[in-house]
Design a protein around this motif. Structure first.
Motif, PDB file in Angstrom:
ATOM      1  N   ALA A   1     -11.432 -32.951  13.693  1.00  0.00           N
ATOM      2  CA  ALA A   1     -11.473 -32.286  12.393  1.00  0.00           C
ATOM      3  C   ALA A   1     -10.256 -32.667  11.565  1.00  0.00           C
ATOM      4  O   ALA A   1     -10.360 -32.936  10.357  1.00  0.00           O
ATOM      5  CB  ALA A   1     -11.540 -30.779  12.579  1.00  0.00           C
ATOM      6  N   ALA A   2      -9.079 -32.689  12.203  1.00  0.00           N
ATOM      7  CA  ALA A   2      -7.857 -33.060  11.486  1.00  0.00           C
ATOM      8  C   ALA A   2      -7.915 -34.511  11.022  1.00  0.00           C
ATOM      9  O   ALA A   2      -7.459 -34.848   9.915  1.00  0.00           O
ATOM     10  CB  ALA A   2      -6.639 -32.841  12.386  1.00  0.00           C
ATOM     11  N   ALA A   3      -8.503 -35.385  11.846  1.00  0.00           N
ATOM     12  CA  ALA A   3      -8.621 -36.794  11.452  1.00  0.00           C
ATOM     13  C   ALA A   3      -9.560 -36.937  10.248  1.00  0.00           C
ATOM     14  O   ALA A   3      -9.309 -37.755   9.348  1.00  0.00           O
ATOM     15  CB  ALA A   3      -9.147 -37.614  12.636  1.00  0.00           C
ATOM     16  N   ALA A   4     -10.635 -36.150  10.206  1.00  0.00           N
ATOM     17  CA  ALA A   4     -11.559 -36.199   9.062  1.00  0.00           C
ATOM     18  C   ALA A   4     -10.855 -35.743   7.790  1.00  0.00           C
ATOM     19  O   ALA A   4     -11.052 -36.325   6.713  1.00  0.00           O
ATOM     20  CB  ALA A   4     -12.783 -35.326   9.335  1.00  0.00           C
TER      21      ALA A   4
ATOM     22  N   THR B   1     -13.111 -19.725   8.194  1.00  0.00           N
ATOM     23  CA  THR B   1     -11.942 -20.590   8.271  1.00  0.00           C
ATOM     24  C   THR B   1     -12.295 -21.979   7.750  1.00  0.00           C
ATOM     25  O   THR B   1     -13.476 -22.349   7.633  1.00  0.00           O
ATOM     26  CB  THR B   1     -11.439 -20.717   9.712  1.00  0.00           C
ATOM     27  OG1 THR B   1     -12.441 -21.369  10.504  1.00  0.00           O
ATOM     28  CG2 THR B   1     -11.145 -19.336  10.312  1.00  0.00           C
ATOM     29  N   LEU B   2     -11.251 -22.734   7.448  1.00  0.00           N
ATOM     30  CA  LEU B   2     -11.474 -24.117   7.017  1.00  0.00           C
ATOM     31  C   LEU B   2     -12.161 -24.892   8.140  1.00  0.00           C
ATOM     32  O   LEU B   2     -13.022 -25.742   7.882  1.00  0.00           O
ATOM     33  CB  LEU B   2     -10.141 -24.762   6.649  1.00  0.00           C
ATOM     34  CG  LEU B   2     -10.230 -26.166   6.056  1.00  0.00           C
ATOM     35  CD1 LEU B   2     -10.855 -26.130   4.679  1.00  0.00           C
ATOM     36  CD2 LEU B   2      -8.848 -26.816   5.988  1.00  0.00           C
ATOM     37  N   ARG B   3     -11.803 -24.586   9.389  1.00  0.00           N
ATOM     38  CA  ARG B   3     -12.431 -25.246  10.525  1.00  0.00           C
ATOM     39  C   ARG B   3     -13.931 -24.971  10.541  1.00  0.00           C
ATOM     40  O   ARG B   3     -14.741 -25.872  10.748  1.00  0.00           O
ATOM     41  CB  ARG B   3     -11.804 -24.755  11.828  1.00  0.00           C
ATOM     42  CG  ARG B   3     -12.398 -25.413  13.076  1.00  0.00           C
ATOM     43  CD  ARG B   3     -11.894 -24.784  14.360  1.00  0.00           C
ATOM     44  NE  ARG B   3     -10.470 -25.056  14.574  1.00  0.00           N
ATOM     45  CZ  ARG B   3      -9.499 -24.183  14.326  1.00  0.00           C
ATOM     46  NH1 ARG B   3      -9.796 -22.965  13.836  1.00  0.00           N
ATOM     47  NH2 ARG B   3      -8.240 -24.485  14.552  1.00  0.00           N
TER      48      ARG B   3
ATOM     49  N   LEU C   1     -16.970 -36.494   9.280  1.00  0.00           N
ATOM     50  CA  LEU C   1     -17.177 -35.915  10.612  1.00  0.00           C
ATOM     51  C   LEU C   1     -18.617 -36.092  11.070  1.00  0.00           C
ATOM     52  O   LEU C   1     -18.887 -36.315  12.251  1.00  0.00           O
ATOM     53  CB  LEU C   1     -16.811 -34.424  10.575  1.00  0.00           C
ATOM     54  CG  LEU C   1     -16.499 -33.747  11.906  1.00  0.00           C
ATOM     55  CD1 LEU C   1     -15.327 -34.430  12.591  1.00  0.00           C
ATOM     56  CD2 LEU C   1     -16.190 -32.275  11.683  1.00  0.00           C
ATOM     57  N   ALA C   2     -19.575 -35.978  10.137  1.00  0.00           N
ATOM     58  CA  ALA C   2     -20.986 -36.144  10.497  1.00  0.00           C
ATOM     59  C   ALA C   2     -21.289 -37.572  10.929  1.00  0.00           C
ATOM     60  O   ALA C   2     -22.153 -37.810  11.771  1.00  0.00           O
ATOM     61  CB  ALA C   2     -21.873 -35.761   9.315  1.00  0.00           C
ATOM     62  N   ASP C   3     -20.591 -38.543  10.328  1.00  0.00           N
ATOM     63  CA  ASP C   3     -20.654 -39.942  10.735  1.00  0.00           C
ATOM     64  C   ASP C   3     -22.055 -40.544  10.673  1.00  0.00           C
ATOM     65  O   ASP C   3     -22.527 -41.150  11.641  1.00  0.00           O
ATOM     66  CB  ASP C   3     -20.088 -40.086  12.153  1.00  0.00           C
ATOM     67  CG  ASP C   3     -19.747 -41.537  12.479  1.00  0.00           C
ATOM     68  OD1 ASP C   3     -19.459 -42.292  11.536  1.00  0.00           O
ATOM     69  OD2 ASP C   3     -19.789 -41.908  13.666  1.00  0.00           O
ATOM     70  N   PRO C   4     -22.774 -40.410   9.534  1.00  0.00           N
ATOM     71  CA  PRO C   4     -24.074 -41.083   9.414  1.00  0.00           C
ATOM     72  C   PRO C   4     -23.853 -42.574   9.166  1.00  0.00           C
ATOM     73  O   PRO C   4     -22.769 -43.000   8.774  1.00  0.00           O
ATOM     74  CB  PRO C   4     -24.695 -40.409   8.189  1.00  0.00           C
ATOM     75  CG  PRO C   4     -23.525 -40.013   7.361  1.00  0.00           C
ATOM     76  CD  PRO C   4     -22.421 -39.663   8.320  1.00  0.00           C
ATOM     77  N   HIS C   5     -24.921 -43.351   9.372  1.00  0.00           N
ATOM     78  CA  HIS C   5     -24.780 -44.790   9.159  1.00  0.00           C
ATOM     79  C   HIS C   5     -24.779 -45.145   7.682  1.00  0.00           C
ATOM     80  O   HIS C   5     -24.111 -46.079   7.251  1.00  0.00           O
ATOM     81  CB  HIS C   5     -25.908 -45.544   9.867  1.00  0.00           C
ATOM     82  CG  HIS C   5     -25.729 -47.028   9.832  1.00  0.00           C
ATOM     83  ND1 HIS C   5     -26.119 -47.812   8.771  1.00  0.00           N
ATOM     84  CD2 HIS C   5     -25.152 -47.880  10.724  1.00  0.00           C
ATOM     85  CE1 HIS C   5     -25.816 -49.075   9.008  1.00  0.00           C
ATOM     86  NE2 HIS C   5     -25.235 -49.152  10.199  1.00  0.00           N
TER      87      HIS C   5
ATOM     88  N   ARG D   1     -20.645 -31.111  12.411  1.00  0.00           N
ATOM     89  CA  ARG D   1     -20.764 -31.504  13.821  1.00  0.00           C
ATOM     90  C   ARG D   1     -20.140 -30.396  14.653  1.00  0.00           C
ATOM     91  O   ARG D   1     -18.933 -30.396  14.901  1.00  0.00           O
ATOM     92  CB  ARG D   1     -20.055 -32.839  14.078  1.00  0.00           C
ATOM     93  CG  ARG D   1     -20.597 -33.546  15.319  1.00  0.00           C
ATOM     94  CD  ARG D   1     -20.015 -34.931  15.464  1.00  0.00           C
ATOM     95  NE  ARG D   1     -18.727 -34.907  16.141  1.00  0.00           N
ATOM     96  CZ  ARG D   1     -17.761 -35.789  15.929  1.00  0.00           C
ATOM     97  NH1 ARG D   1     -17.913 -36.708  15.014  1.00  0.00           N
ATOM     98  NH2 ARG D   1     -16.632 -35.718  16.601  1.00  0.00           N
ATOM     99  N   PRO D   2     -20.954 -29.421  15.058  1.00  0.00           N
ATOM    100  CA  PRO D   2     -20.415 -28.215  15.701  1.00  0.00           C
ATOM    101  C   PRO D   2     -19.547 -28.487  16.919  1.00  0.00           C
ATOM    102  O   PRO D   2     -18.659 -27.693  17.236  1.00  0.00           O
ATOM    103  CB  PRO D   2     -21.682 -27.436  16.082  1.00  0.00           C
ATOM    104  CG  PRO D   2     -22.704 -27.880  15.094  1.00  0.00           C
ATOM    105  CD  PRO D   2     -22.406 -29.324  14.846  1.00  0.00           C
TER     106      PRO D   2
END
Length: 584
Positions: free
Chosen positions: A450-453, A433-435, A490-494, A442-443
Motif C-alpha cells: 500500500a505504501a509503495a502504491a 482509514t486511508l488504508r 495496487l489493483a495492477d490491471p494490464h 486488492r483486499p
C-alpha cells in the motif's frame, strides 16, 4: 421533468411471492410468534365469557363473585404476559426479516450495472435506499406484527361470539357490506397512488441533489431561476401525489369508524329483543356485546395498519425492482488468450436513434501508451468507457485476446477488472482509514504494498492509519485523485484507461505524477484521455476523436507532419505558434 431513466418497479405478484419467501425463511421463529399470539388471544376471550356467567349468576342470586373475579384477574394477567412475549417474538422476527431484506437490497444495488446507475440519476436510487427502506422498516417492525395480531384476535373472537350464541353473532354482519365496499374501492387505488408518491419524491430528491452538487455551475451561468422553477414543479408534483393518497385515507377512515359503531348498536338491539323473547339470557347478551366491543379493537388495528402495509408494499416493490434491471453482461465462459484490446465497428447511443460513436475501429498494441484527444463532446470518454468494459456497444464489438478474442461484456466483472480498469476525474473517499480506502482495490495487500502504491503517485497526504472521509480528515480534490490512481497501481490491471485522471492537479504536479506513473506502469497498456496535450506528446500513438469517429491515428510527429486536426489542436494549445518537436 427529469430526463433520468427510472429504475424498474416489481409487480404485485413479485412482491407477494418475495414476502412469502422472506417470512417463511424463519419457520421456527414464525411458529413461536404465532403460538404466543394465539394463546394471548384465547386468554383475552375468557373474561367476557366469565362476566356473562357472573351476570347470569347475579340474576339468579347464585353468583360466585370471588371465584369468578379471581379467574378474570388471572386470565387478564396471563393475557398481558403472553401479549408482551408475543410482541417481543414478533419484533425479533421482524428485525431478522428486515436485516435479510436490507442485505439483499444492498447486494442488488451493488450488482447494478454502472451505466444503469448513471442513467437512473441520483434521486431515484437515494430515495429507494433512504425513504423506501425507512417506510418498509416501519411496516416490518410494526404494521406486519400488528396486522398479524389483529387477524388472529378477530378470528378467535368471532369464534367465541358464535359459540356464545349464533343469533347474537348475526348483528356483526351489518358492517360487512360497508367495509367490503370501501376496501374494494381503496385497495386498487392505494398501490398505484403510493408508487406515484414515491416516484414524485425521487424526482424531487434528484432535482435537489443536482442543484446542490452543481451549485457553482448554477451560480456561474445564472441558472438559479430555472432550477427554482424545476424545484417548484417537483414540489407541486409531490404535493399532488400526496394529496391523492390523503384523499384515499379521508374516505377510508370515516367509513371504518362508522363500521365500528354499527355492530355494537345492532348487537344491543337484537340481543335485547332475543332476551325479551326468551331466546338469549342476559349473560349471553352481555358476553356477546363485550365480544363485539372487543373485536372492534383488532379490526381497527387491522384496517388502520392496512394503509401502512400499502405504503410498505409500494416501497418493497421499488426495492425489489432494483433486481429487475437486466445485466449488462452475460458471462460466456471463454477465457481470453492475451491482453490485446480491439474495437471493431463500434456504435453507441445514450438515447435510441442518437449514436454518439459511429463505426469506431481501434486496435491497442499491448504495452503501448495511447493518447486520445479531441474537442469536448467528441466521444472520447464514451469510447474510453467501452474500452474499459463499463458499457457495451450498441453495435460492433470490443474484445480482449489474440486469436481467441472474447467480448468484454462476456467477462465477469471480477475477471474484467484484472484485464482493464477505468479511472476518471470523479472520485469518492469512503469513510474509514486511508488504508481501507486504498486496499479495497486488492483486499489482501500488505502495508508495504500500500505504501509503495502511494509512493508511486507522489502521495503527500496523511498516513495509512489516518481517518478520512465523512467525519475524518478532509482530502483535497487533488489528493482524492492521487488516491484513486494509487488504487489503480495496487489493483495492477494490464490495461488502464485514464479519463482526465490528473485534471485536478496543477500542470507541474500532473507532469511529475505522470512521469512517476509511467515508470510504475511500464509494460502495461495505457489509454490516456486528456485535454493537456503534453500527454499526447509523450504517448506512443495519438488518436484524434471528432464527432464520434477516430479521424486521425498515429505518432505525435506523424500527425504534426500531416497538418490536420491534431496539428491544429497542438498549435492552439501552444498559443497559435508552431511548437518545436520536443513539445516545449
Amino acid at each position: 421533468m427529469s430526463t433520468a431513466r427510472k429504475l424498474p418497479v416489481a409487480s404485485a405478484a413479485q412482491v407477494r411471492a418475495y414476502a412469502r419467501r422472506l417470512t417463511l425463511r424463519h419457520p421456527r421463529a414464525l411458529a413461536g410468534a404465532l403460538a404466543l399470539h394465539a394463546l394471548a388471544a384465547v386468554c383475552g376471550l375468557v373474561a367476557p365469557r366469565l362476566l356473562g356467567e357472573l351476570v347470569d349468576g347475579v340474576s339468579r342470586e347464585r353468583a360466585a363473585i370471588d371465584r369468578i373475579g379471581l379467574a378474570i384477574a388471572a386470565f387478564v394477567v396471563a393475557q398481558g404476559v403472553l401479549t408482551w412475549l408475543a410482541h417481543y417474538a414478533s419484533a425479533r422476527l421482524g428485525e431478522r426479516v428486515l436485516a435479510d431484506l436490507r442485505e439483499e437490497f444492498v447486494d442488488r444495488v451493488l450488482a447494478l450495472p454502472l451505466s444503469t446507475v448513471e442513467r437512473a440519476g441520483t434521486g431515484d436510487l437515494v430515495s429507494r435506499t433512504s425513504r423506501d427502506v425507512d417506510a418498509l422498516a416501519t411496516s416490518v417492525r410494526y404494521a406486519v406484527p400488528e396486522t398479524l395480531i389483529g387477524a388472529m384476535a378477530v378470528v378467535f373472537t368471532a369464534g367465541a361470539l358464535v359459540l356464545t350464541g349464533p343469533l347474537l353473532a348475526l348483528p356483526c354482519l351489518v358492517a360487512v357490506p360497508l367495509l367490503w365496499g370501501v376496501m374494494r374501492w381503496y385497495l386498487p387505488r392505494a398501490r398505484e397512488g403510493y408508487l406515484r408518491e414515491n416516484a414524485a419524491w425521487a424526482e424531487m430528491t434528484d432535482g435537489l441533489a443536482e442543484t446542490v452538487h452543481g451549485a457553482r455551475t448554477v451560480e456561474a451561468f445564472g441558472l438559479a431561476a430555472a432550477r427554482r422553477r424545476r424545484g417548484d414543479a417537483d414540489i407541486a408534483r409531490t404535493w399532488r401525489a400526496e394529496r391523492y393518497t390523503l384523499r384515499l385515507r379521508t374516505v377510508l377512515y370515516p367509513v371504518i369508524e362508522i363500521s365500528f359503531v354499527l355492530p355494537v348498536a345492532a348487537t344491543l338491539l337484537v340481543g335485547g329483543l332475543l332476551h325479551a323473547h326468551g331466546l338469549a339470557s342476559l349473560g349471553q347478551v352481555t358476553a356477546a356485546t363485550l365480544y363485539v366491543v372487543q373485536i372492534n379493537g383488532p379490526i381497527e388495528m387491522l384496517l388502520s395498519w392496512l394503509d401502512e402495509l400499502q405504503v410498505g408494499g409500494a416501497s418493497l416493490a421499488r426495492l425489489l425492482g432494483v433486481g429487475n434491471v437486466p445485466p449488462d453482461r452475460v458471462a460466456g465462459g471463454a477465457r481470453p488468450d492475451g491482453e490485446r484490446l480491439t474495437a471493431r465497428g463500434v456504435h453507441y447511443a445514450y438515447r435510441p436513434g442518437h449514436d454518439v460513436l459511429h463505426g469506431v475501429d481501434l486496435a491497442l498494441r499491448p504495452g503501448e501508451r495511447l493518447a486520445m484527444v479531441g474537442p469536448s463532446g467528441a466521444g472520447k470518454s464514451t469510447l474510453g468507457r467501452l474500452v474499459a468494459g463499463v458499457d457495451g456497444p450498441r453495435a460492433g464489438t470490443v474484445t480482449v485476446g489474440e486469436g481467441a478474442a472474447v467480448p468484454l461484456v462476456e467477462l465477469p466483472l471480477e475477471e474484467l477488472r484484472g484485464h482493464v480498469a477505468l479511472v476518471t476525474q470523479e472520485h469518492h473517499v469512503f469513510r474509514g482509514t486511508l488504508r481501507d480506502n486504498l486496499v479495497m482495490a486488492r483486499p489482501g495487500a500488505t502495508d508495504e504494498e500500500a505504501a509503495a502504491a502511494l509512493a508511486a503517485v507522489d502521495w503527500d497526504g496523511p498516513g495509512l492509519d489516518a481517518r478520512v472521509g465523512s467525519g475524518g480528515e478532509t482530502l483535497s480534490p487533488a489528493q482524492a485523485q492521487q488516491l484513486a490512481l494509487a488504487r489503480l497501481v495496487l489493483a495492477d490491471p494490464h490495461t488502464l484507461v485514464l479519463d482526465e485522471a490528473t485534471s485536478l492537479l496543477d500542470p507541474r504536479a500532473a507532469r511529475r505524477l505522470e512521469r512517476s506513473l509511467a515508470a510504475v506502469l511500464d509494460g502495461r497498456t495505457v489509454v490516456a484521455i486528456a485535454h493537456r496535450l503534453h500527454t499526447a506528446h509523450d504517448a506512443d500513438r495519438v488518436a484524434v476523436v471528432e464527432d464520434g469517429r477516430i479521424t486521425e491515428l498515429g505518432t505525435h510527429d506523424a500527425l504534426l507532419e500531416a497538418n490536420g486536426s491534431y496539428a491544429a489542436l497542438w498549435a492552439s494549445w501552444h498559443g497559435d505558434h508552431q511548437p518545436d518537436r520536443t513539445g516545449r
